[in-house]
Design an enzyme around this catalytic site. Structure first.
Site, mmCIF file in Angstrom:
data_model
loop_
_atom_site.group_PDB
_atom_site.id
_atom_site.type_symbol
_atom_site.label_atom_id
_atom_site.label_comp_id
_atom_site.label_asym_id
_atom_site.label_seq_id
_atom_site.Cartn_x
_atom_site.Cartn_y
_atom_site.Cartn_z
ATOM 1 N N ASP A 25 2.557 -15.069 -9.778
ATOM 2 C CA ASP A 25 2.739 -16.512 -8.863
ATOM 3 C C ASP A 25 4.107 -16.735 -8.109
ATOM 4 O O ASP A 25 3.725 -17.392 -7.446
ATOM 5 C CB ASP A 25 2.589 -17.457 -10.005
ATOM 6 N N HIS A 75 7.179 -13.390 -18.112
ATOM 7 C CA HIS A 75 5.421 -12.755 -18.262
ATOM 8 C C HIS A 75 5.415 -12.114 -20.063
ATOM 9 O O HIS A 75 6.246 -11.846 -20.129
ATOM 10 C CB HIS A 75 5.078 -11.320 -17.539
ATOM 11 N N HIS A 133 0.556 -20.885 -16.649
ATOM 12 C CA HIS A 133 -0.729 -19.577 -16.392
ATOM 13 C C HIS A 133 -0.284 -20.020 -15.004
ATOM 14 O O HIS A 133 0.028 -19.843 -14.357
ATOM 15 C CB HIS A 133 -1.447 -20.029 -17.745
HETATM 16 C C1 SDX Z 1 0.020 -16.424 -14.768
HETATM 17 O O1 SDX Z 1 -0.835 -14.025 -19.159
HETATM 18 C C2 SDX Z 1 -1.327 -12.996 -18.157
HETATM 19 O O2 SDX Z 1 -1.936 -12.366 -17.831
HETATM 20 C C3 SDX Z 1 -1.231 -14.214 -17.018
HETATM 21 C C4 SDX Z 1 -1.216 -14.092 -15.834
HETATM 22 C C5 SDX Z 1 -3.003 -13.616 -15.160
HETATM 23 O O3 SDX Z 1 -2.675 -12.663 -14.073
HETATM 24 O O4 SDX Z 1 -3.498 -14.176 -16.045
HETATM 25 O O5 SDX Z 1 -0.531 -12.708 -15.445
HETATM 26 C C6 SDX Z 1 -0.810 -15.556 -14.907
HETATM 27 O O6 SDX Z 1 0.281 -16.589 -16.273
HETATM 28 C C7 SDX Z 1 1.378 -15.338 -15.226
HETATM 29 C C8 SDX Z 1 2.534 -15.951 -15.756
HETATM 30 C C9 SDX Z 1 2.867 -17.248 -14.902
HETATM 31 N N1 SDX Z 1 4.058 -18.281 -16.161
HETATM 32 C C10 SDX Z 1 5.081 -18.686 -15.117
HETATM 33 O O7 SDX Z 1 6.118 -18.528 -14.555
HETATM 34 C C11 SDX Z 1 5.821 -20.283 -15.957
HETATM 35 C C12 SDX Z 1 6.930 -19.983 -16.211
HETATM 36 N N2 SDX Z 1 7.234 -18.547 -17.276
HETATM 37 C C13 SDX Z 1 7.592 -18.614 -18.061
HETATM 38 O O8 SDX Z 1 6.738 -19.874 -19.083
HETATM 39 C C14 SDX Z 1 7.119 -17.038 -19.934
HETATM 40 O O9 SDX Z 1 7.613 -16.441 -18.739
HETATM 41 C C15 SDX Z 1 5.441 -17.125 -19.907
HETATM 42 C C16 SDX Z 1 5.280 -18.372 -20.246
HETATM 43 C C17 SDX Z 1 4.880 -17.203 -19.067
HETATM 44 C C18 SDX Z 1 5.680 -15.990 -20.838
HETATM 45 O O10 SDX Z 1 6.101 -16.247 -21.528
HETATM 46 P P1 SDX Z 1 6.629 -15.362 -23.663
HETATM 47 O O11 SDX Z 1 5.970 -14.111 -23.459
HETATM 48 O O12 SDX Z 1 5.473 -16.524 -24.200
HETATM 49 O O13 SDX Z 1 7.986 -15.417 -23.392
HETATM 50 P P2 SDX Z 1 8.711 -16.765 -23.860
HETATM 51 O O14 SDX Z 1 8.533 -17.488 -23.303
HETATM 52 O O15 SDX Z 1 8.777 -16.975 -25.348
HETATM 53 O O16 SDX Z 1 10.097 -16.311 -23.329
HETATM 54 C C19 SDX Z 1 10.592 -15.386 -23.707
HETATM 55 C C20 SDX Z 1 12.513 -15.720 -23.650
HETATM 56 C C21 SDX Z 1 12.882 -16.908 -23.716
HETATM 57 O O17 SDX Z 1 14.439 -17.469 -24.270
HETATM 58 P P3 SDX Z 1 14.338 -18.062 -25.472
HETATM 59 O O18 SDX Z 1 13.853 -19.519 -26.065
HETATM 60 O O19 SDX Z 1 14.073 -17.037 -26.778
HETATM 61 O O20 SDX Z 1 16.528 -18.150 -25.443
HETATM 62 O O21 SDX Z 1 12.504 -15.948 -21.890
HETATM 63 C C22 SDX Z 1 12.640 -16.733 -21.487
HETATM 64 C C23 SDX Z 1 12.163 -18.293 -22.329
HETATM 65 O O22 SDX Z 1 12.710 -18.958 -22.412
HETATM 66 N N3 SDX Z 1 12.140 -17.001 -20.700
HETATM 67 C C24 SDX Z 1 11.880 -18.086 -19.408
HETATM 68 C C25 SDX Z 1 11.254 -17.861 -18.203
HETATM 69 N N4 SDX Z 1 10.983 -16.908 -18.830
HETATM 70 C C26 SDX Z 1 10.570 -16.712 -19.743
HETATM 71 N N5 SDX Z 1 13.602 -18.771 -19.059
HETATM 72 C C27 SDX Z 1 12.948 -19.898 -17.674
HETATM 73 N N6 SDX Z 1 12.106 -19.942 -17.090
HETATM 74 C C28 SDX Z 1 11.099 -18.733 -17.306
HETATM 75 N N7 SDX Z 1 9.885 -18.533 -16.345
#
Ligand code: SDX
Length: 381
Positions: free
Chosen positions: A318, A267, A228
């Site tokens: 971010d 996201h 996050h």
């Molecule tokens: C913020 O919710 C909000 O609005 C938050 C925010 C706000 O203003 O409040 O926008 C602020 O928190 C932005 C997000 C910051 N976080 C990061 O940058 C951390 C990296 N991001 C990931 O951890 C991920 O994208 C999430 C947690 C943000 C969202 O993930 P989801 O929607 O739960 O999806 P997921 O993790 O299940 O990903 C789907 C697929 C997966 O692959 P598989 O396991 O299905 O093969 O996409 C991949 C993930 O591994 N993936 C990534 C990735 N993001 C998704 N792989 C590598 N790096 C990434 N960043």
């Protein structure tokens, strides 16, 4: 069995309530604060006006803005009790833990002598407390960074507005207008984003009739996580690890092979790019120009191009905000506290809205553990 309600892990896709504060629309890749497009607010408003908009639903009149500015100035100075609490922590404490501690002290003081029910307050009192907290947080963030650098506290300056004063208290130098503008834009872009994990946390705490400072302390705990808010701190760590643009392909080979999350990308709601990124990237570009850091821009562009091409996952807010804060000379662990200084306005607007809704948030769970009928008699000792 068939008739049991479906488990929705992470509440993904679940509409938990209605809100009139912001609209996050992945279809049009847009974000509205009380109906206004965020990029238009970022281009034209001081952050103080957007704080007012989130709390009150409309942009402030000149008098209302002057009133908020007066309250914010009144609470800018670091108070002795908060300073003492921070000084109890080692300088190695994480800045988010310092911030959480400071809010705890401020909140305990605000509602001292009140019962839990009396402390719950009504939405109007909540907004009044929130405006005071909004004024008090920058000094805590600024003091934390200066303390870690072995520098003296810098007192606030009443001739500077919120963003310029924040930079003044942190660096002790008059900030350049281009830096103030980029900082102000980042505050507006970070201010609010519907039911993200930390905002929803604040609403859950509020739903039990707990008070706004308890909700903010809980939200800071949620925002600290690298999935996050903590991602902006992690973006700079990633850049430091990669080193330069030409190292990106090899680095990404290894990172993806070891299933690493690349911070600053992806996201839960936006799936074709984060609506706020273009505005923050434009602000970053002005800072790259101002500081002559084409090397950082090249690394930024190379990682984005490579990752989007390979995984089709786009940057979130971010990703540009991390390097922007780095160019402003904030220490990397200070980045997420900057996110707090902005998001405290959105969190507390949701606290007031949840208070008006007055409905306990308490989902169900499905038990999957063992069924055991008898407790064995105590084993012979
Ligand atoms: C913020 O919710 C909000 O609005 C938050 C925010 C706000 O203003 O409040 O926008 C602020 O928190 C932005 C997000 C910051 N976080 C990061 O940058 C951390 C990296 N991001 C990931 O951890 C991920 O994208 C999430 C947690 C943000 C969202 O993930 P989801 O929607 O739960 O999806 P997921 O993790 O299940 O990903 C789907 C697929 C997966 O692959 P598989 O396991 O299905 O093969 O996409 C991949 C993930 O591994 N993936 C990534 C990735 N993001 C998704 N792989 C590598 N790096 C990434 N960043």
């Amino acid at each position: 069995s068939g008739d049991q309600p479906e488990v929705r892990k992470g509440l993904a896709g679940v509409v938990a309530d209605v809100t009139a504060i912001s609209k996050v629309d992945p279809e049009t890749n847009s974000l509205l604060y009380r109906g206004y497009p965020v990029q238009d607010l970022a281009a034209t408003q001081p952050f103080e006006a957007v704080a007012w908009l989130l709390w009150h639903g409309d942009l402030p009149t000149a008098d209302e803005l002057a009133g908020l500015r007066a309250v914010e100035r009144e609470h800018r100075a670091l108070t002795d009790d908060v300073r003492a609490a921070i000084d109890l922590l080692p300088t190695s404490a994480h800045p988010m833990d310092e911030l959480r501690t400071a809010v705890s002290v401020i909140g305990a003081r605000e509602v001292a002598g009140l019962s839990a029910l009396e402390a719950a307050a009504d939405p109007d009192e909540t907004v009044a407390r929130s405006a005071r907290l909004f004024g008090a947080l920058p000094a805590v963030v600024a003091y934390g960074q200066r303390r870690r650098r072995g520098l003296e506290l810098v007192e606030p300056r009443d001739d500077l507005d919120f963003s310029a004063n924040f930079l003044w208290m942190t660096f002790g130098t008059e900030p350049a207008p281009v830096v103030v503008d980029a900082f102000n834009r980042s505050m507006i872009l970070y201010a609010e984003h519907s039911f993200n994990a930390s905002t929803f946390t604040a609403r859950v705490v509020t739903s039990t009739l707990s008070d706004v400072h308890s909700a903010v302390v809980a939200a800071i705990g949620a925002l600290k996580g690298p999935l996050h808010g903590g991602a902006n701190e992690a973006v700079m760590d990633t850049f430091a690890e990669i080193g330069s643009a030409d190292a990106v392909p090899g680095w990404l080979d290894d990172a993806l092979a070891s299933k690493r999350k690349i911070m600053g990308f992806g996201h839960r709601v936006y799936k074709r790019g984060d609506s706020r990124v273009p505005t923050m990237k434009a602000a970053l570009d002005t800072l790259v120009e101002h500081y002559g850091r084409a090397d950082l821009a090249a690394l930024y562009d190379a990682l984005e191009a490579e990752f989007v091409e390979r995984k089709g996952i786009y940057p979130n807010l971010d990703y540009p905000s991390g390097p922007a804060y780095h160019l402003m000379d904030f220490d990397t662990p200070t980045f997420t506290p900057l996110f707090v200084a902005a998001r405290v306005t959105g969190w507390t607007a949701h606290v007031a809205e949840q208070q008006a809704a007055n409905a306990l948030i308490r989902p169900l769970s499905r038990y999957v553990g063992p069924e055991r009928r008898e407790v064995p008699t105590a084993a012979e000792s």
